[in-house]
Design a protein around this motif. Sequence first.
Motif, PDB file in Angstrom:
ATOM      1  N   LEU A 139       2.279  20.257  11.541  1.00 30.64           N
ATOM      2  CA  LEU A 139       3.188  21.113  12.305  1.00 30.64           C
ATOM      3  C   LEU A 139       4.358  21.576  11.429  1.00 30.64           C
ATOM      4  CD1 LEU A 139       3.292  19.158  15.693  1.00 30.64           C
ATOM      5  CD2 LEU A 139       2.114  21.316  15.227  1.00 30.64           C
ATOM      6  N   TYR A 140       4.825  20.683  10.557  1.00 35.67           N
ATOM      7  CA  TYR A 140       5.916  21.041   9.648  1.00 35.67           C
ATOM      8  C   TYR A 140       5.486  22.162   8.701  1.00 35.67           C
ATOM      9  CZ  TYR A 140       9.231  20.689   5.774  1.00 35.67           C
ATOM     10  OH  TYR A 140      10.154  20.983   4.799  1.00 35.67           O
ATOM     11  N   LEU A 141       4.315  21.986   8.088  1.00 33.08           N
ATOM     12  CA  LEU A 141       3.824  22.983   7.129  1.00 33.08           C
ATOM     13  C   LEU A 141       3.493  24.315   7.810  1.00 33.08           C
ATOM     14  CD1 LEU A 141       1.551  20.625   5.018  1.00 33.08           C
ATOM     15  CD2 LEU A 141       3.712  21.663   4.275  1.00 33.08           C
ATOM     16  N   ALA A 142       2.982  24.252   9.042  1.00 33.68           N
ATOM     17  CA  ALA A 142       2.675  25.487   9.782  1.00 33.68           C
ATOM     18  C   ALA A 142       3.943  26.286  10.040  1.00 33.68           C
ATOM     19  CB  ALA A 142       1.991  25.146  11.101  1.00 33.68           C
ATOM     20  N   PHE A 154      13.028  24.581  14.662  1.00 38.67           N
ATOM     21  CA  PHE A 154      13.800  23.561  13.947  1.00 38.67           C
ATOM     22  C   PHE A 154      13.670  23.669  12.426  1.00 38.67           C
ATOM     23  CE2 PHE A 154      11.913  21.914  17.886  1.00 38.67           C
ATOM     24  CZ  PHE A 154      13.062  21.696  18.638  1.00 38.67           C
ATOM     25  N   ILE A 155      12.594  24.330  11.960  1.00 35.26           N
ATOM     26  CA  ILE A 155      12.338  24.405  10.521  1.00 35.26           C
ATOM     27  C   ILE A 155      12.340  25.860  10.080  1.00 35.26           C
ATOM     28  CG2 ILE A 155      10.662  23.910   8.689  1.00 35.26           C
ATOM     29  CD1 ILE A 155       9.684  21.569  10.441  1.00 35.26           C
ATOM     30  N   ALA A 156      13.157  26.157   9.095  1.00 33.65           N
ATOM     31  CA  ALA A 156      13.288  27.534   8.622  1.00 33.65           C
ATOM     32  C   ALA A 156      12.057  27.970   7.837  1.00 33.65           C
ATOM     33  CB  ALA A 156      14.532  27.668   7.744  1.00 33.65           C
ATOM     34  N   PHE A 157      11.537  29.154   8.175  1.00 32.52           N
ATOM     35  CA  PHE A 157      10.386  29.710   7.469  1.00 32.52           C
ATOM     36  C   PHE A 157      10.785  30.109   6.050  1.00 32.52           C
ATOM     37  CE2 PHE A 157       8.382  33.799   6.254  1.00 32.52           C
ATOM     38  CZ  PHE A 157       7.097  33.342   6.032  1.00 32.52           C
ATOM     39  N   SER A 158       9.923  29.783   5.082  1.00 29.84           N
ATOM     40  CA  SER A 158      10.208  30.127   3.690  1.00 29.84           C
ATOM     41  C   SER A 158       8.925  30.111   2.874  1.00 29.84           C
ATOM     42  CB  SER A 158      11.212  29.135   3.084  1.00 29.84           C
ATOM     43  OG  SER A 158      11.373  29.378   1.703  1.00 29.84           O
ATOM     44  N   ASN A 159       8.742  31.121   2.030  1.00 28.39           N
ATOM     45  CA  ASN A 159       7.594  31.172   1.123  1.00 28.39           C
ATOM     46  C   ASN A 159       7.868  30.438  -0.187  1.00 28.39           C
ATOM     47  OD1 ASN A 159       5.592  32.574   2.555  1.00 28.39           O
ATOM     48  ND2 ASN A 159       6.678  34.516   2.217  1.00 28.39           N
ATOM     49  N   GLU A 160       9.116  30.050  -0.375  1.00 21.79           N
ATOM     50  CA  GLU A 160       9.478  29.357  -1.611  1.00 21.79           C
ATOM     51  C   GLU A 160       9.060  27.890  -1.547  1.00 21.79           C
ATOM     52  OE1 GLU A 160      13.589  29.835  -2.408  1.00 21.79           O
ATOM     53  OE2 GLU A 160      13.522  32.026  -2.371  1.00 21.79           O
ATOM     54  N   LYS A 161       8.470  27.424  -2.641  1.00 13.75           N
ATOM     55  CA  LYS A 161       8.045  26.030  -2.710  1.00 13.75           C
ATOM     56  C   LYS A 161       9.233  25.149  -3.097  1.00 13.75           C
ATOM     57  CE  LYS A 161       3.258  27.062  -3.933  1.00 13.75           C
ATOM     58  NZ  LYS A 161       2.160  26.849  -4.913  1.00 13.75           N
ATOM     59  N   ASP A 162       9.319  23.991  -2.469  1.00 14.24           N
ATOM     60  CA  ASP A 162      10.361  23.032  -2.826  1.00 14.24           C
ATOM     61  C   ASP A 162       9.764  21.638  -2.885  1.00 14.24           C
ATOM     62  OD1 ASP A 162      10.617  21.737  -0.087  1.00 14.24           O
ATOM     63  OD2 ASP A 162      11.131  23.804   0.413  1.00 14.24           O
ATOM     64  N   PHE A 163      10.540  20.676  -3.355  1.00 15.56           N
ATOM     65  CA  PHE A 163      10.035  19.318  -3.594  1.00 15.56           C
ATOM     66  C   PHE A 163       9.540  18.663  -2.303  1.00 15.56           C
ATOM     67  CE2 PHE A 163      10.869  14.728  -3.601  1.00 15.56           C
ATOM     68  CZ  PHE A 163      10.005  14.337  -4.610  1.00 15.56           C
ATOM     69  N   ILE A 164      10.338  18.775  -1.234  1.00 16.15           N
ATOM     70  CA  ILE A 164       9.973  18.118   0.030  1.00 16.15           C
ATOM     71  C   ILE A 164       8.681  18.704   0.592  1.00 16.15           C
ATOM     72  CG2 ILE A 164      10.661  17.758   2.433  1.00 16.15           C
ATOM     73  CD1 ILE A 164      13.546  17.578   1.467  1.00 16.15           C
ATOM     74  N   ARG A 165       8.607  20.028   0.621  1.00 13.50           N
ATOM     75  CA  ARG A 165       7.399  20.674   1.143  1.00 13.50           C
ATOM     76  C   ARG A 165       6.176  20.304   0.316  1.00 13.50           C
ATOM     77  NH1 ARG A 165       6.309  27.167   0.929  1.00 13.50           N
ATOM     78  NH2 ARG A 165       4.091  26.967   0.551  1.00 13.50           N
ATOM     79  N   ASN A 166       6.304  20.301  -1.013  1.00 13.53           N
ATOM     80  CA  ASN A 166       5.181  19.947  -1.886  1.00 13.53           C
ATOM     81  C   ASN A 166       4.744  18.501  -1.673  1.00 13.53           C
ATOM     82  OD1 ASN A 166       5.071  22.482  -2.999  1.00 13.53           O
ATOM     83  ND2 ASN A 166       6.301  21.953  -4.799  1.00 13.53           N
ATOM     84  N   MET A 167       5.710  17.603  -1.504  1.00 14.48           N
ATOM     85  CA  MET A 167       5.399  16.192  -1.290  1.00 14.48           C
ATOM     86  C   MET A 167       4.679  15.997   0.043  1.00 14.48           C
ATOM     87  SD  MET A 167       7.963  12.904  -1.159  1.00 14.48           S
ATOM     88  CE  MET A 167       8.772  13.535   0.328  1.00 14.48           C
ATOM     89  N   ILE A 168       5.201  16.620   1.108  1.00 12.20           N
ATOM     90  CA  ILE A 168       4.583  16.514   2.434  1.00 12.20           C
ATOM     91  C   ILE A 168       3.165  17.076   2.403  1.00 12.20           C
ATOM     92  CG2 ILE A 168       4.664  17.410   4.804  1.00 12.20           C
ATOM     93  CD1 ILE A 168       7.701  17.177   4.658  1.00 12.20           C
ATOM     94  N   LYS A 169       2.992  18.212   1.727  1.00  9.71           N
ATOM     95  CA  LYS A 169       1.669  18.842   1.644  1.00  9.71           C
ATOM     96  C   LYS A 169       0.687  17.974   0.875  1.00  9.71           C
ATOM     97  CE  LYS A 169      -0.714  23.049   0.183  1.00  9.71           C
ATOM     98  NZ  LYS A 169      -0.582  24.371  -0.493  1.00  9.71           N
ATOM     99  N   LYS A 170       1.144  17.382  -0.246  1.00  5.17           N
ATOM    100  CA  LYS A 170       0.267  16.550  -1.070  1.00  5.17           C
ATOM    101  C   LYS A 170      -0.196  15.312  -0.301  1.00  5.17           C
ATOM    102  CE  LYS A 170      -0.719  17.297  -4.627  1.00  5.17           C
ATOM    103  NZ  LYS A 170      -1.912  18.007  -5.148  1.00  5.17           N
TER     104      LYS A 170
END
Length: 227
Positions: A139-142, A154-170
């Motif tokens: 749900l976070y990644l979506a 609650f979560i701002a849409f962004s196409n930019e990759k960041d550490f938290i998003r990459n970690m959650i995705k991995k």
Amino acid sequence: MSLNQDNDSVEIRNLVAKKIYDPFLRFLHWWNALSIFSLMLTIWLKGLLKPYQNWKEIIYVYHIYIGYALTVGIVARIIWGFIGPKHAKFKNMFHIKDYIFLLKNRKIDKSSYWGHDRYAGILYLALYLLMVYEAYSGLYLAAKHYNMGPFTSFIAFSNEKDFIRNMIKKIHEIIFYLAMIFSFIHVFMLIFHEIKEKYPLVQSMFSGFQYRRNEEKSESNSQNLKK
């Protein structure tokens, strides 16, 4: 008729059946199983969609919608694990005395037991915990990457990759592949034990009935066959 055929027919007659799994539990089992399998398909079908320019968007959008279905199923299963009937409750999947017995004696207690396998139950609980993370991270990644789902507020849409998003995705991907491995092992072990134990196991999540040997009749019939 051969002796082996006699033994097989005796095994069938000596089975006792008991209604264990309630209809809602069985529905949730297949809902979640089909959702996980459908998520697997979205990964396996990548090759067929690659000729299309927007194949990644197609795959991930379907993956997200199926993820919603799995999230609903997991939440419902967790609730049912606390308020459902005896064999649906999580407390009947965790058997501390049996784990202590295994550690002390280095052998499995093979006495008859109704419900989920007393040793595999803890693996199911671990899987549910992992699926909770999968639901949250999905749900976070979506929301973060596709601006979809209930987390968009609650979560701002962004196409930019960041550490938290990459970690959650991995971690999300690793757990998904672990769930795939667990699913294959689960199916294999069901078939293996059904062949080994010589009574139905797979059908229990269809009919709700489990089968066990009637030990008294088995011992009596074994003595009769030897005579």
